[in-house]
Motif scaffolding. Structure first.
Motif, PDB file in Angstrom:
ATOM      1  N   LEU A 132       0.826  -1.213   0.000  1.00  0.00           N
ATOM      2  CA  LEU A 132       0.000   0.000   0.000  1.00  0.00           C
ATOM      3  C   LEU A 132       0.858   1.260   0.000  1.00  0.00           C
ATOM      4  O   LEU A 132       0.534   2.242  -0.692  1.00  0.00           O
ATOM      5  N   CYS A 133       1.945   1.262   0.752  1.00  0.00           N
ATOM      6  CA  CYS A 133       2.851   2.414   0.760  1.00  0.00           C
ATOM      7  C   CYS A 133       3.496   2.598  -0.609  1.00  0.00           C
ATOM      8  O   CYS A 133       3.627   3.723  -1.093  1.00  0.00           O
ATOM      9  N   PHE A 134       3.888   1.493  -1.240  1.00  0.00           N
ATOM     10  CA  PHE A 134       4.450   1.559  -2.587  1.00  0.00           C
ATOM     11  C   PHE A 134       3.421   2.148  -3.554  1.00  0.00           C
ATOM     12  O   PHE A 134       3.750   2.996  -4.385  1.00  0.00           O
ATOM     13  N   GLY A 135       2.186   1.718  -3.458  1.00  0.00           N
ATOM     14  CA  GLY A 135       1.128   2.245  -4.312  1.00  0.00           C
ATOM     15  C   GLY A 135       0.918   3.731  -4.096  1.00  0.00           C
ATOM     16  O   GLY A 135       0.698   4.487  -5.053  1.00  0.00           O
ATOM     17  N   LEU A 136       0.990   4.168  -2.848  1.00  0.00           N
ATOM     18  CA  LEU A 136       0.846   5.596  -2.547  1.00  0.00           C
ATOM     19  C   LEU A 136       1.983   6.391  -3.182  1.00  0.00           C
ATOM     20  O   LEU A 136       1.755   7.463  -3.759  1.00  0.00           O
ATOM     21  N   VAL A 137       3.206   5.865  -3.112  1.00  0.00           N
ATOM     22  CA  VAL A 137       4.356   6.539  -3.729  1.00  0.00           C
ATOM     23  C   VAL A 137       4.169   6.625  -5.242  1.00  0.00           C
ATOM     24  O   VAL A 137       4.445   7.660  -5.854  1.00  0.00           O
ATOM     25  N   VAL A 138       3.691   5.542  -5.856  1.00  0.00           N
ATOM     26  CA  VAL A 138       3.470   5.546  -7.304  1.00  0.00           C
ATOM     27  C   VAL A 138       2.421   6.591  -7.683  1.00  0.00           C
ATOM     28  O   VAL A 138       2.618   7.363  -8.632  1.00  0.00           O
ATOM     29  N   ILE A 139       1.323   6.659  -6.961  1.00  0.00           N
ATOM     30  CA  ILE A 139       0.272   7.640  -7.254  1.00  0.00           C
ATOM     31  C   ILE A 139       0.798   9.065  -7.071  1.00  0.00           C
ATOM     32  O   ILE A 139       0.520   9.953  -7.896  1.00  0.00           O
ATOM     33  N   GLY A 178      -4.730  11.189 -17.178  1.00  0.00           N
ATOM     34  CA  GLY A 178      -4.300  11.183 -15.781  1.00  0.00           C
ATOM     35  C   GLY A 178      -5.158  10.282 -14.923  1.00  0.00           C
ATOM     36  O   GLY A 178      -4.651   9.515 -14.091  1.00  0.00           O
ATOM     37  N   ILE A 179      -6.454  10.340 -15.125  1.00  0.00           N
ATOM     38  CA  ILE A 179      -7.360   9.477 -14.359  1.00  0.00           C
ATOM     39  C   ILE A 179      -7.137   8.019 -14.725  1.00  0.00           C
ATOM     40  O   ILE A 179      -7.098   7.144 -13.865  1.00  0.00           O
ATOM     41  N   ARG A 180      -6.966   7.759 -16.015  1.00  0.00           N
ATOM     42  CA  ARG A 180      -6.751   6.393 -16.482  1.00  0.00           C
ATOM     43  C   ARG A 180      -5.478   5.805 -15.858  1.00  0.00           C
ATOM     44  O   ARG A 180      -5.476   4.676 -15.371  1.00  0.00           O
ATOM     45  N   LEU A 181      -4.389   6.581 -15.843  1.00  0.00           N
ATOM     46  CA  LEU A 181      -3.142   6.105 -15.249  1.00  0.00           C
ATOM     47  C   LEU A 181      -3.312   5.820 -13.761  1.00  0.00           C
ATOM     48  O   LEU A 181      -2.833   4.800 -13.252  1.00  0.00           O
ATOM     49  N   SER A 182      -3.981   6.710 -13.069  1.00  0.00           N
ATOM     50  CA  SER A 182      -4.170   6.534 -11.631  1.00  0.00           C
ATOM     51  C   SER A 182      -5.038   5.320 -11.321  1.00  0.00           C
ATOM     52  O   SER A 182      -4.718   4.541 -10.412  1.00  0.00           O
ATOM     53  N   VAL A 195      -3.743  -2.318 -10.032  1.00  0.00           N
ATOM     54  CA  VAL A 195      -2.580  -3.187  -9.853  1.00  0.00           C
ATOM     55  C   VAL A 195      -2.220  -3.308  -8.378  1.00  0.00           C
ATOM     56  O   VAL A 195      -1.973  -4.410  -7.865  1.00  0.00           O
ATOM     57  N   VAL A 196      -2.206  -2.194  -7.662  1.00  0.00           N
ATOM     58  CA  VAL A 196      -1.879  -2.229  -6.230  1.00  0.00           C
ATOM     59  C   VAL A 196      -2.944  -3.005  -5.454  1.00  0.00           C
ATOM     60  O   VAL A 196      -2.626  -3.808  -4.573  1.00  0.00           O
TER      61      VAL A 196
END
Length: 113
Positions: free
Chosen positions: A34-41, A64-68, A74-75
């Motif tokens: 979850l922390c990794f996902g937060l960093v990616v976002i 931008g929305i699509r990427l997020s 994935v996360v």
């Protein structure tokens, strides 16, 4: 009159270790993911903001929305797998995640035609 039954002097206590939904390893692995996902976002938000400043205009909001959303899918899938859910429990969620991701990616290819 009838007498009410007396309450036991000591009530049963529930030990926290008996009601464990995840093992300690699964819990910490899920937290790390979850922390990794937060960093990616956050990195994606930073890149979109810098692209906006660089181009001098607004970047495509749908991109931008699509990427997020794809990153969150994935996360979320990784968290389900790391949390120790069985294949029967993960299957419907993976199907839903795949449907949403396919819709978003398919929507992009329709716009290009």
């Amino acid at each position: 009159m009838t007498e009410l039954p007396s309450m036991p002097e000591t009530l049963p206590t529930v030990v926290a270790n008996e009601i464990s939904l995840m093992s300690s390893r699964e819990f910490w692995l899920s937290i790390v993911i979850l922390c990794f996902g937060l960093v990616v976002i956050l990195c994606q938000m930073f890149l979109l903001k810098s692209a906006k400043e660089k181009d001098g205009g607004n970047p495509d909001i749908a991109t931008g929305i699509r990427l997020s959303v794809v990153s969150m899918i994935v996360v979320g899938a990784l968290v389900f797998v790391a949390s120790g859910y069985s294949q029967n429990q993960i299957g419907p969620a993976m199907g839903l995640f795949g449907t949403v991701a396919g819709y978003l990616i398919g929507q992009q290819s329709v716009r290009r035609e």
